[in-house]
Motif scaffolding. Structure first.
Motif, short mmCIF file in Angstrom:
data_model
loop_
_atom_site.label_atom_id
_atom_site.label_comp_id
_atom_site.label_asym_id
_atom_site.label_seq_id
_atom_site.Cartn_x
_atom_site.Cartn_y
_atom_site.Cartn_z
N ASP A 84 18.64 40.34 58.77
CA ASP A 84 19.93 40.41 59.47
C ASP A 84 21.10 40.45 58.49
OD1 ASP A 84 18.72 40.43 61.93
OD2 ASP A 84 18.98 38.29 62.30
N SER A 85 20.99 39.66 57.41
CA SER A 85 22.07 39.63 56.42
C SER A 85 22.23 40.97 55.72
CB SER A 85 21.80 38.53 55.38
OG SER A 85 21.87 37.25 55.96
N PHE A 86 21.14 41.58 55.33
CA PHE A 86 21.22 42.87 54.64
C PHE A 86 21.73 43.96 55.58
CE2 PHE A 86 19.34 40.86 51.15
CZ PHE A 86 19.37 41.71 50.05
N ASP A 87 21.31 43.91 56.84
CA ASP A 87 21.85 44.86 57.81
C ASP A 87 23.35 44.66 57.97
OD1 ASP A 87 19.66 46.41 58.50
OD2 ASP A 87 19.01 45.06 60.09
N LEU A 99 29.37 40.23 61.28
CA LEU A 99 28.81 39.23 62.18
C LEU A 99 28.20 39.86 63.43
CD1 LEU A 99 31.56 36.46 61.92
CD2 LEU A 99 29.31 36.47 60.84
N GLU A 100 28.82 40.93 63.90
CA GLU A 100 28.31 41.64 65.08
C GLU A 100 26.94 42.25 64.79
OE1 GLU A 100 29.46 45.46 67.94
OE2 GLU A 100 30.88 44.75 66.41
N ILE A 101 26.82 42.88 63.62
CA ILE A 101 25.54 43.51 63.25
C ILE A 101 24.47 42.44 63.04
CG2 ILE A 101 24.36 44.86 61.48
CD1 ILE A 101 27.00 46.35 61.02
N MET A 102 24.85 41.34 62.40
CA MET A 102 23.88 40.26 62.18
C MET A 102 23.31 39.74 63.49
SD MET A 102 25.43 37.84 59.20
CE MET A 102 25.56 38.35 57.48
N ARG A 103 24.12 39.70 64.52
CA ARG A 103 23.68 39.15 65.81
C ARG A 103 22.79 40.12 66.57
NH1 ARG A 103 27.43 35.09 68.70
NH2 ARG A 103 26.21 33.82 67.28
N ASP A 104 22.82 41.40 66.23
CA ASP A 104 21.99 42.41 66.90
C ASP A 104 20.52 42.11 66.61
OD1 ASP A 104 20.71 44.72 67.83
OD2 ASP A 104 22.42 45.98 67.32
N SER A 105 19.71 42.04 67.66
CA SER A 105 18.29 41.72 67.50
C SER A 105 17.49 42.86 66.88
CB SER A 105 17.68 41.33 68.85
OG SER A 105 17.78 42.42 69.76
N ARG A 106 18.05 44.05 66.88
CA ARG A 106 17.35 45.19 66.29
C ARG A 106 17.48 45.16 64.77
NH1 ARG A 106 20.55 49.60 69.69
NH2 ARG A 106 22.17 48.11 69.05
N ILE A 107 16.49 45.71 64.10
CA ILE A 107 16.51 45.75 62.64
C ILE A 107 16.85 47.15 62.17
CG2 ILE A 107 14.04 46.20 62.48
CD1 ILE A 107 14.02 44.51 59.91
N THR A 112 15.10 46.49 56.94
CA THR A 112 13.72 46.91 56.74
C THR A 112 13.39 47.00 55.26
OG1 THR A 112 13.74 48.16 58.80
CG2 THR A 112 12.02 48.70 57.21
N LEU A 113 14.28 47.64 54.51
CA LEU A 113 14.07 47.74 53.06
C LEU A 113 14.03 46.37 52.40
CD1 LEU A 113 16.32 50.80 52.10
CD2 LEU A 113 13.83 50.65 51.89
N ALA A 114 14.91 45.48 52.83
CA ALA A 114 14.95 44.14 52.25
C ALA A 114 13.63 43.41 52.47
CB ALA A 114 16.10 43.33 52.85
N LEU A 115 13.09 43.50 53.68
CA LEU A 115 11.82 42.83 53.97
C LEU A 115 10.67 43.42 53.16
CD1 LEU A 115 12.05 42.35 57.85
CD2 LEU A 115 12.13 40.57 56.09
N ILE A 116 10.62 44.75 53.10
CA ILE A 116 9.55 45.41 52.34
C ILE A 116 9.62 45.02 50.86
CG2 ILE A 116 8.69 47.64 51.51
CD1 ILE A 116 9.54 48.82 54.22
#
Length: 251
Positions: A84-87, A99-107, A112-116
């Motif tokens: 969420d932070s990287f998004d 903050l709006e993007i962080m709250r969005d449940s979609r990735i 995605t890149l951060a998790l990978i």
């Protein structure tokens, strides 16, 4: 204190605790003192998974199982914050938009890149270490990464009007930092003194840089930012171990 320890377990993991364990906002915040101790439990569990499988599986496979265990036992709590932070920081230019993007449940792409990359980093860096060192760094990194929550919450205001992170942020004080720091210092005994000092410095540096960045972008902290700092500290410590090994400073 024992009750708050179990509240910390309940807050950060999916380990079973008594269903009758009721907690107030104050209890959740004060339970942060035991977040590093919860890290000892999570890291210790991951270390046991690794040690139990390394005799029957190749090293990367046993490490992968240990990483998966740590993610499952914590419900991917910190990994979610990282994504969420990287998004948010990658896609938003203003505080409100971040903050709006962080709250969005979609990735999104950044998340995605951060998790990978974070999972690949953990697997690659740990695979480069001698098996006798891996279990030690698993415990140290999981402990230190949860310690970062304490100084960040104590030194920064909460950036949202509400949120789970706010329950912790507004309650962390000197006593909680002292208890968490003592826990971290005791765990660092697992490492040689040079490695322990390097781990402490890297943990402090990542915490400081994370705090400065979110203060500049959000004028405060969020729960997602705490999760991101957690993950960056963990992978940063594994990289530290690889660097120490490369320069023959890890015995």
């Amino acid at each position: 204190m024992i009750r708050r320890f179990f509240i910390a377990i309940q807050f950060l993991t999916r380990l079973p605790v008594a269903r009758t364990l009721n907690s107030s906002e104050t209890d959740i915040g004060k339970a942060a003192a035991f977040f590093p101790l919860v890290g000892v439990i999570v890291g210790g569990g991951a270390a046991l998974v690794f040690l139990g499988l390394e005799r029957i599986l190749p090293l990367p496979a046993s490490l992968f199982c240990a990483i998966v265990f740590a993610a499952i036992i914590t419900n991917g709590f910190h990994e979610d914050g990282l994504a969420d932070s990287f998004d948010g920081f990658g896609g938003g230019w203003t505080k409100d938009r971040v903050l709006e993007i962080m709250r969005d449940s979609r990735i999104g792409t950044y998340g995605t890149l951060a998790l990978i990359l974070i999972v690949l980093g953990k697997l690659n860096f740990l695979s480069s270490l001698p098996p006798g060192q891996i279990w030690r760094w698993l415990i140290v990194a999981h402990t230190a990464s949860r310690w970062t929550i304490l100084p960040l919450c104590a030194s920064l205001p909460y950036a949202r009007a509400e949120g789970q992170g706010k329950l912790v942020a507004k309650q962390v004080g000197v006593l909680e930092i002292i208890i968490g720091t003592v826990t971290l210092l005791l765990v660092l005994i697992l490492l040689p003194w040079r490695a322990a000092l390097a781990a402490l410095l890297v943990t402090t540096l990542v915490t400081l840089l994370s705090g400065l960045y979110v203060r500049a972008r959000l004028q405060g902290i969020t729960g997602d930012c705490l999760g991101a700092a957690n993950q960056l500290t963990e992978v940063g410590l594994y990289l530290t171990a690889v660097i120490l090994l490369h320069f023959h400073l890890l015995r």
